[in-house]
Design an enzyme around this catalytic site. Structure first.
Site, short mmCIF file in Angstrom:
data_model
loop_
_atom_site.label_atom_id
_atom_site.label_comp_id
_atom_site.label_asym_id
_atom_site.label_seq_id
_atom_site.Cartn_x
_atom_site.Cartn_y
_atom_site.Cartn_z
CD GLU A 118 -2.96 -1.69 1.95
OE1 GLU A 118 -3.04 0.27 2.46
OE2 GLU A 118 -3.83 -2.58 2.37
CG HIS A 122 -15.10 -8.32 6.22
ND1 HIS A 122 -14.39 -7.31 7.10
CD2 HIS A 122 -13.87 -8.04 4.98
CE1 HIS A 122 -13.39 -6.87 7.32
NE2 HIS A 122 -12.96 -7.08 6.24
CD GLU A 126 -9.02 -7.92 8.65
OE1 GLU A 126 -9.28 -6.91 7.82
OE2 GLU A 126 -7.76 -7.77 9.15
CG HIS A 150 -8.87 -5.75 0.59
ND1 HIS A 150 -9.59 -4.44 0.65
CD2 HIS A 150 -9.87 -6.11 -0.66
CE1 HIS A 150 -10.25 -3.57 -0.28
NE2 HIS A 150 -10.49 -4.33 -1.05
CD GLU A 151 -5.52 -5.02 4.43
OE1 GLU A 151 -6.43 -6.25 4.45
OE2 GLU A 151 -5.78 -4.60 3.80
CD GLU A 181 -6.25 -2.57 -0.15
OE1 GLU A 181 -7.09 -2.41 0.52
OE2 GLU A 181 -5.97 -4.13 0.69
CD GLU A 238 -7.67 0.42 2.63
OE1 GLU A 238 -8.61 0.12 2.22
OE2 GLU A 238 -6.85 0.50 2.78
C1 NOJ Z 1 -8.67 -2.91 5.17
C2 NOJ Z 1 -8.97 -2.85 4.16
O1 NOJ Z 1 -8.47 -2.72 2.27
C3 NOJ Z 1 -10.58 -2.12 4.06
O2 NOJ Z 1 -11.19 -2.35 3.02
C4 NOJ Z 1 -11.33 -3.13 5.33
O3 NOJ Z 1 -12.38 -1.98 5.45
C5 NOJ Z 1 -10.26 -2.56 6.37
N1 NOJ Z 1 -8.90 -3.00 6.41
C6 NOJ Z 1 -10.76 -3.70 7.72
O4 NOJ Z 1 -10.92 -4.64 7.72
CA CA Z 2 -5.65 -2.37 2.83
#
Ligand code: NOJ
Ligand code: CA
Length: 666
Positions: free
Chosen positions: A177, A378, A380, A448-449, A467, A473
């Protein structure tokens, strides 16, 4: 025309002369199908090298090959072994992508580098010469002295012909990023791939991993203008533990005469294995909205409390909105247990099956399904990848049973649970395990990540987007104001080469109460153009839905497709501006997206890609006073009768853009 042919003939003759001068009898070479690129491979003093030439011009000078192993290097005791050759010219189709059909046309040369003495082991190097670049990878045939082993370093080099301007982010930037910057290679620190290179007016390149599988990511250090592959380590310093998988990723060098050539190369896809999902009919990427931007702007929270975003009520509103506007998905973040502590440090607390009490998981999936919308789950992990792996089967079984067909994963923690780096072989293995497990449960993944994309969506097209870049963001929470205006003008040439980008375009509101002044550093027309410029089969309409109500510009987001028949790039300059023209898959509808950096630009766009007959162009362009600095909103929308003889004039404001829909008139 005649002059052109003469010039080409002369350059071929010149090339043959040059090659006969510099290639010694024992060197071996392979040329691309049209003869424009030639790779020569040789061994001198026990050391193996390769070189790439185009016409009379060196593209990659003499560069080292080989490996440093934990146990006995494979790099300076070689002689040339057996050389075998193959060629392929096939056209394959993809379930979704920038082009429906992809031509894979190359000549291949497999060189065995044979140890002269000692254990007399063999290292294979396979070269593929395409008309749009060259790639090679190592092969590790099982043999005495080379069973399971550990790579500590690659000797692999890429000797650039001059101090080219390189676009890159620093190596090991968390989750990639970072902001891409342009400096001469000699002035760079270590870099992450893909690195985009402006060598001279007729030579553009990009160097990257393709098919990054069960290996660690390739970064680059450099000595002067020679790049060297730098592998990301395991915690104990090992770089790659070679077991069942006996090949390295491809080291791909995309080579073009124009910057646009780099964007149109399908080498990264071609270097990956064919699709492993037999029935792809369930892959239905779609545009989506989500309980998301309000979280980034700190209006709502992921955790429980007064401002909890993922409530049944909010989600129903998002589902209703998606259904009304023909968007197929609603992403919901913060629906599951695990957000109530500092979750980046306590990722082990995440449950991927247990919903918060104010979120009716079953009921909402039903509510969405009845309206033709799917919830995007989602997940995370806070980097606690092992905790995620432990729950993977249960979670994915549950999602499939509820009609969820897409999961967005996230790994906010630069290290995984046991201290391994996200870019390491461990990380690469983890991400693949998730994608393969998801495929078994008919789930598409937005990662993502994640790992650096390397074209693996050809093999696993359920990986619909990644991502691994500085997404939109940052325009919500970045303390330095957001992404620079040129950001989307360089992403396609770098990160975008590896695969679809979950950039999350479509921000319509520039006010930011949580971090005042931080906002998209571009205009509203630029935000629309991102839907065409940035490729993803599953774009988000990222803003809060209220900000789309009664906005004429939203019609473009409703109608822009995400699956294409054909892609063209009429204007391109790395980091300055780029225009994409894309034909919708299976129709005669065309879409144009053009974005510029902080400089205003006027570009002419001949519509000669259109078929015969009349078309209607609906043009979304920067209004007369638009300027990203203090007037990002003005946009004018106009309709124009056009045909293939028309040249459209595009005016892009500073930080601006232009989005066009061109439809046949029946
Ligand atoms: C980073 C992600 O790129 C984002 O899209 C997400 O909302 C946050 N982490 C929380 O998981
Ligand atoms: Ca991110």
């Amino acid at each position: 025309m005649k002059q052109d042919i003469m010039k080409r003939l002369l350059s071929v003759v010149f090339m043959c002369l040059v090659l006969s001068v510099v290639a010694s009898a024992k060197d071996v070479l392979v040329s691309s199908p049209d003869g424009s690129l030639t790779v020569t491979v040789g061994v001198d003093g026990g050391k193996a090298w390769y070189r790439v030439v185009r016409g009379g011009e060196t593209v990659i000078g003499r560069s080292a090959l080989g490996l440093v192993l934990k146990d006995g290097d494979l790099k300076d005791n070689f002689k040339m072994g057996k050389v075998t050759r193959a060629s392929l010219d096939e056209t394959w189709s993809q379930p979704w992508g920038e082009d429906a059909q992809v031509r894979n046309h190359y000549n291949e040369m497999r060189v065995i580098l044979q140890e002269k003495n000692g254990q007399k082991r063999q290292l294979g190097v396979v070269f593929r010469a395409y008309d749009d670049g060259v790639a090679f990878r190592y092969e590790f045939p099982r043999q005495r002295g080379l069973q399971d082993f550990v790579i500590m370093d690659e000797a692999t080099e890429f000797a650039l012909p001059s101090d080219a301007q390189a676009w890159s982010i620093p190596a090991l930037t968390p989750y990639y990023e970072g902001i891409y910057t342009r400096e001469p290679v000699s002035q760079k620190k270590n870099m992450s791939g893909p690195v985009a290179l402006e060598v001279n007016d007729g030579l553009y390149m990009a160097i990257m991993d393709a098919n990054l599988t069960d290996y660690s990511t390739m970064n680059f250090s450099h000595q002067g203008t020679t790049l060297k592959a730098d592998l990301v380590p395991w915690k104990n310093g090992d770089k790659v533990r070679v077991g069942n998988s006996r090949v390295s990723p491809w080291r791909a060098i995309i080579i073009g005469r124009t910057a646009a050539d780099i964007l149109l190369s399908r080498m990264p896809l071609n270097l990956n294995d064919p699709c492993k999902i037999e029935d792809t009919s369930w892959l239905k990427p779609t545009k989506y909205v989500g309980i998301w931007w309000a979280l980034q702007k700190q209006r709502w929270t992921w955790s429980q409390g007064d401002r909890h975003g993922a409530t049944t009520e909010n989600t129903k509103r998002y589902i209703d909105f998606a259904a009304k506007h023909g968007l197929g998905g609603v992403l919901v973040e913060g629906w599951n247990y695990g957000w109530d502590t500092d979750w980046t440090k306590h990722g082990d607390g995440f449950s991927f099956t247990k919903a918060y009490p104010d979120y009716d998981l079953q009921g909402l999936c039903r509510y969405a399904g009845e309206r033709g919308v799917r919830i995007i789950a989602h997940n995370e992990t806070g980097g606690a990848a092992q905790n995620y792996e432990n729950q993977l089967e249960d979670a994915y079984r549950l999602y499939e049973s509820l009609g969820i067909n897409t999961v967005k994963t996230g790994y906010v923690n630069s290290h995984f649970y046991n201290g391994e780096l996200q870019h390491s072989q461990w990380g690469v293995q983890h991400f693949r395990k998730v994608i393969e497990t998801a495929a078994r449960y008919h789930l598409m993944i937005v990662n993502h990540e994640g790992a650096i994309p390397s074209g693996i969506q050809r093999t696993w097209p359920n990986l619909i987007a990644t991502e691994s870049m500085r997404g939109q963001e940052y325009n919500a929470f970045d303390r330095r104001g957001g992404n620079p205006p040129y950001h989307e003008c360089i992403l396609p040439f770098t990160r975008g080469l590896g695969g679809p980008m979950d950039f999350t375009p479509g921000i319509f509101e520039y006010r930011n109460d949580s971090v005042p002044g931080t906002r998209p550093q571009n205009t509203l027309a630029h935000q629309l153009a991102e839907y065409v410029v940035i490729y993803s089969p599953g774009h988000m309409a990222a803003d809060q839905i209220e900000n789309y109500e009664h906005q004429p510009a939203f019609k473009f987001i409703e109608e822009v497709p995400t699956n294409w028949e054909r892609t063209l790039v009429p204007h391109a300059s790395m980091g300055k501006y780029v225009t994409y023209v894309r034909q919708e898959r299976g129709t005669d509808n065309w879409y144009v997206g053009s974005v510029t950096d902080s400089e205003a630009r006027d570009l002419d766009l001949p519509l000669d890609f259109l078929g015969d007959g009349k078309y209607m162009a609906i043009i979304y362009e920067d209004g007369p006073d638009a300027d990203y600095r203090n007037n990002p909103y003005p946009m004018s929308i106009r309709r124009l009768d056009v045909d293939k003889n028309k040249v459209l004039h595009l005016h892009l404001a500073s930080g601006g853009g232009c989005a066009i829909q061109i439809l046949p008139v029946k």
